[in-house]
Design an enzyme around this catalytic site. Structure first.
Site, PDB file in Angstrom:
ATOM      1  N   ILE A  50      36.200  -9.534  49.892  1.00 34.26           N
ATOM      2  CA  ILE A  50      36.615  -8.948  48.623  1.00 34.26           C
ATOM      3  C   ILE A  50      37.096  -7.509  48.832  1.00 34.26           C
ATOM      4  CG2 ILE A  50      35.318 -10.515  47.158  1.00 34.26           C
ATOM      5  CD1 ILE A  50      33.179  -8.341  46.788  1.00 34.26           C
ATOM      6  N   LYS A 104      31.766 -10.196  42.326  1.00 37.79           N
ATOM      7  CA  LYS A 104      31.738 -11.599  42.744  1.00 37.79           C
ATOM      8  C   LYS A 104      30.383 -12.184  42.331  1.00 37.79           C
ATOM      9  CE  LYS A 104      32.458 -14.353  46.954  1.00 37.79           C
ATOM     10  NZ  LYS A 104      32.773 -14.287  48.389  1.00 37.79           N
TER      11      LYS A 104
END
Length: 121
Positions: A72, A99
């Site tokens: 990410i 997330k």
């Protein structure tokens, strides 16, 4: 510096190290803060003197869904790069990419990264 803030942009994408994350996908949430001068927009009330929020959301969404990343950190970096490339008046970009379904060994609300970038001169 003045700011434009977008909180909780929901994106379904396929980022992660594990094969099932790339295959099945999951929801991600972005908080985006753009630092830029807003004095002209405050005086003129004209859209062309600011950054269009809908376009920020579209660019972030399209960037998040255009490619699969393992990390990410890289996905958030790609969003920063795209926003700088599109909006020349933006001087700083802060992005928190959450997330919530990160495959961790313990239950957490979410895992996240926060990137704070400044336009290079």
């Amino acid at each position: 510096m003045d700011s434009i803030i977008i909180q909780g942009l929901e994106v379904f994408a396929h980022h992660g190290v594990l094969p099932e994350e790339k295959r099945d996908g999951q929801y991600f949430y972005l908080d985006i803060t753009l630092g830029l001068p807003l004095d002209r927009a405050a005086a003129s009330d004209a859209l062309e003197d600011t950054v269009n929020y809908d376009e920020v959301c579209r660019i972030a969404y399209d960037t998040m869904t255009a490619q699969c990343y393992d990390l990410i950190e890289r996905a958030a970096g790609a969003v920063c790069d795209a926003l700088f490339a599109t909006f020349p008046t933006v001087q700083t970009v802060d992005i928190t990419l959450r997330k919530p379904s990160a495959p961790l060994c313990r239950k957490v609300e979410y895992a996240a990264v926060k990137l704070c970038r400044k336009r290079e001169s």
